[in-house]
Scaffold this motif. Structure first.
Motif, PDB file in Angstrom:
ATOM      1  N   ASN A   1      -9.512   0.881   0.201  1.00  0.00           N
ATOM      2  CA  ASN A   1      -9.279   0.268  -1.112  1.00  0.00           C
ATOM      3  C   ASN A   1      -9.946   1.160  -2.159  1.00  0.00           C
ATOM      4  O   ASN A   1     -11.165   1.120  -2.333  1.00  0.00           O
ATOM      5  CB  ASN A   1      -9.870  -1.133  -1.162  1.00  0.00           C
ATOM      6  CG  ASN A   1      -9.024  -2.141  -0.423  1.00  0.00           C
ATOM      7  OD1 ASN A   1      -9.363  -2.564   0.683  1.00  0.00           O
ATOM      8  ND2 ASN A   1      -7.912  -2.530  -1.023  1.00  0.00           N
TER       9      ASN A   1
ATOM     10  N   LEU B   1      -4.538  -0.098  -2.522  1.00  0.00           N
ATOM     11  CA  LEU B   1      -4.849   0.266  -1.142  1.00  0.00           C
ATOM     12  C   LEU B   1      -4.093   1.538  -0.789  1.00  0.00           C
ATOM     13  O   LEU B   1      -2.859   1.579  -0.882  1.00  0.00           O
ATOM     14  CB  LEU B   1      -4.446  -0.862  -0.187  1.00  0.00           C
ATOM     15  CG  LEU B   1      -4.632  -0.604   1.312  1.00  0.00           C
ATOM     16  CD1 LEU B   1      -6.100  -0.370   1.658  1.00  0.00           C
ATOM     17  CD2 LEU B   1      -4.064  -1.775   2.131  1.00  0.00           C
TER      18      LEU B   1
ATOM     19  N   HIS C   1       0.836  -1.200   0.000  1.00  0.00           N
ATOM     20  CA  HIS C   1       0.000   0.000   0.000  1.00  0.00           C
ATOM     21  C   HIS C   1       0.872   1.251   0.000  1.00  0.00           C
ATOM     22  O   HIS C   1       2.074   1.180   0.273  1.00  0.00           O
ATOM     23  CB  HIS C   1      -0.962   0.029   1.195  1.00  0.00           C
ATOM     24  CG  HIS C   1      -0.302   0.140   2.540  1.00  0.00           C
ATOM     25  ND1 HIS C   1       0.063  -0.952   3.283  1.00  0.00           N
ATOM     26  CD2 HIS C   1       0.044   1.224   3.287  1.00  0.00           C
ATOM     27  CE1 HIS C   1       0.610  -0.560   4.431  1.00  0.00           C
ATOM     28  NE2 HIS C   1       0.608   0.760   4.448  1.00  0.00           N
TER      29      HIS C   1
ATOM     30  N   GLN D   1      -7.239  -3.633  -6.345  1.00  0.00           N
ATOM     31  CA  GLN D   1      -5.885  -3.965  -5.899  1.00  0.00           C
ATOM     32  C   GLN D   1      -5.043  -2.744  -5.505  1.00  0.00           C
ATOM     33  O   GLN D   1      -3.822  -2.852  -5.374  1.00  0.00           O
ATOM     34  CB  GLN D   1      -5.133  -4.796  -6.955  1.00  0.00           C
ATOM     35  CG  GLN D   1      -5.834  -6.086  -7.321  1.00  0.00           C
ATOM     36  CD  GLN D   1      -4.961  -7.029  -8.118  1.00  0.00           C
ATOM     37  OE1 GLN D   1      -4.573  -8.081  -7.653  1.00  0.00           O
ATOM     38  NE2 GLN D   1      -4.652  -6.645  -9.354  1.00  0.00           N
TER      39      GLN D   1
ATOM     40  N   TYR E   1      -7.395   3.594   6.221  1.00  0.00           N
ATOM     41  CA  TYR E   1      -7.135   2.817   5.014  1.00  0.00           C
ATOM     42  C   TYR E   1      -8.372   2.782   4.128  1.00  0.00           C
ATOM     43  O   TYR E   1      -9.505   2.731   4.623  1.00  0.00           O
ATOM     44  CB  TYR E   1      -6.748   1.375   5.357  1.00  0.00           C
ATOM     45  CG  TYR E   1      -5.508   1.245   6.197  1.00  0.00           C
ATOM     46  CD1 TYR E   1      -4.265   1.035   5.608  1.00  0.00           C
ATOM     47  CD2 TYR E   1      -5.581   1.319   7.580  1.00  0.00           C
ATOM     48  CE1 TYR E   1      -3.122   0.904   6.382  1.00  0.00           C
ATOM     49  CE2 TYR E   1      -4.442   1.201   8.361  1.00  0.00           C
ATOM     50  CZ  TYR E   1      -3.213   0.996   7.762  1.00  0.00           C
ATOM     51  OH  TYR E   1      -2.080   0.878   8.527  1.00  0.00           O
TER      52      TYR E   1
END
Length: 327
Positions: A264, A270, A224, A268, A262
C-alpha cells in the motif's frame, strides 16, 4: 537494482463475472486466459483477460466479490485503465463500434500527444484506448487471432494507468525514489511517469486533485495495479528495497501463475510487483485457455468445495467460430 519493466496487470472489481466475460470477449475482443478464484477469498472468481497467448503486460483481471457495493470515483484511487491499439485508424474503428454497440464513450481526444478514446463499461469502470501510432518503448502483445476483432484494429495490451491523488508531492517521491520511475511530461494537472523502456506499456499518469471527494472501493473501481519484474530474484531485491524505505509490504506471495509482492504505497493505492512467469499455459493448453475452472495445485484438494461456492458459467470458445466484425 533493475528498473521495473512495465505494466504487468490491472485488477478491478466487477458486479458480474458473467457480464464482464461477455463485455471483454465479445465487445473488446480480449481472450479469457484464466478462469480461477481469488486466492484470498475462494468464493470469488478471478478472471484474467489477455492477449492471444497470455503475455504479461496485457492482463486486465477482475474479482466479483459477493455483496460488495458500487464504488465511488474520486480522489485517491487508481482511476482509469488504458488499452493499446495499433494506430489512430484503429481508434476510428473503435469509435464506430462503441457507438453501434451502445458503449458509452467520450469520443477521440488527444492526451500527451497520443490519440485516446475514453469509455466505460456497465459498472462505470473507467477505461481508454490509446493509439500506438507514435509510440516507442515496451513492445505490444499479440491480438487474439480467433477473436471477433480484426487483428489490424485489435487491443494488444495495457497502456498507461491513471492514479488520482490529493498527495502529489508524496506520491511523486514514492514513484521516483522508491520505484525508480521518472517524470517525463506534464499537462495541466496530469503528470506522466515512465519506467524501464518507457512508452505506452510502461507509464503511470498521475492526476493531482483535491476537489473531488474521497474515492470508495467497490464494483466499478480498480483494486490494484501490478508492474513487471523478471523473476523471483528480482522480486526479492524489490522487497528488500521497499522494506528499506519502510513501506509496508506483503513479502513474497506465491500465485502459481506468477510470484507477487504487494504494498500500500499511498492512501487507497495498492501496487503489486509480479514476475513475468511461469504464465498461464502450465495447466491448460493454448487451444482451450480459460475454458475450465483452473486452480493452483495448493487449492486442488478444495476443488469440490470451491466449485460449490462459485456458480458455474460457460466460457468455452474453442468450439465457436468468431466472424471478424469490421464495424
Amino acid at each position: 537494482m533493475n528498473e521495473l519493466k512495465g505494466l504487468h496487470h490491472i485488477t478491478a472489481i466487477t458486479s458480474s463475472a458473467e457480464k464482464i466475460y461477455e463485455f471483454f470477449t465479445y465487445t473488446l475482443g480480449l481472450r479469457l486466459a484464466k478462469k480461477t478464484v481469488n486466492q484470498d477469498d475462494i468464493q470469488t472468481y478471478h478472471l484474467y483477460f489477455t492477449d492471444d497467448v497470455g503475455s504479461p503486460g496485457t492482463d486486465m483481471t477482475f474479482f466479483d466479490f459477493p455483496g460488495i457495493p458500487k464504488g465511488i470515483h474520486g480522489t485517491n484511487e487508481i482511476s482509469r485503465t488504458s488499452f493499446r491499439v495499433p494506430n489512430d485508424a484503429a481508434l476510428d474503428y473503435w469509435l464506430k463500434r462503441f457507438n453501434r454497440l451502445g458503449v458509452k464513450n467520450s469520443g477521440i481526444k488527444e492526451h500527451f500527444g497520443k490519440k485516446v478514446l475514453p469509455f466505460v463499461d456497465f459498472d462505470d469502470q473507467q477505461y481508454q484506448l490509446i493509439s500506438d501510432e507514435k509510440n516507442v518503448g515496451v513492445a505490444a502483445g499479440t491480438p487474439w487471432e480467433k477473436g471477433p476483432i480484426p487483428v489490424e484494429f485489435a487491443i494488444t495490451g495495457l497502456g498507461p494507468i491513471f492514479v488520482r491523488t490529493s498527495y502529489l508531492d508524496y506520491f511523486k517521491e514514492v514513484l521516483e525514489k522508491v520505484f525508480l520511475m521518472r517524470e517525463v511530461a506534464k499537462e495541466d494537472s496530469f503528470h506522466l511517469f515512465e519506467m524501464g523502456e518507457g512508452g505506452n506499456g510502461a507509464q503511470v499518469i498521475v492526476e493531482y486533485n483535491t476537489v473531488l471527494p474521497q474515492a470508495r472501493q467497490g464494483f466499478g473501481t480498480v483494486h490494484h495495479a501490478a508492474f513487471c519484474v523478471e523473476d523471483r530474484q528480482e522480486l526479492d531485491a524489490w522487497q528488500e528495497r521497499l522494506s528499506g524505505f519502510r513501506l509496508p509490504n506483503s513479502g513474497f506471495v506465491e500465485r502459481y501463475y506468477f510470484g507477487s509482492l504487494y504494498s500500500n504505497v499511498a492512501p487507497q493505492i495498492l501496487f503489486e510487483l509480479a514476475t513475468d512467469g511461469p504464465g498461464f499455459m502450465g495447466d491448460e493448453p493454448y487451444e482451450t485457455l480459460g475454458e475450465k475452472l483452473s486452480l493452483p495445485p495448493f487449492f486442488e484438494p478444495k476443488r469440490d468445495e470451491i466449485e460449490k461456492l462459485v456458480r458455474h458459467f460457460d466460457t468455452v470458445r474453442s468450439t465457436k467460430v468468431f466472424e471478424k466484425e469490421y464495424e
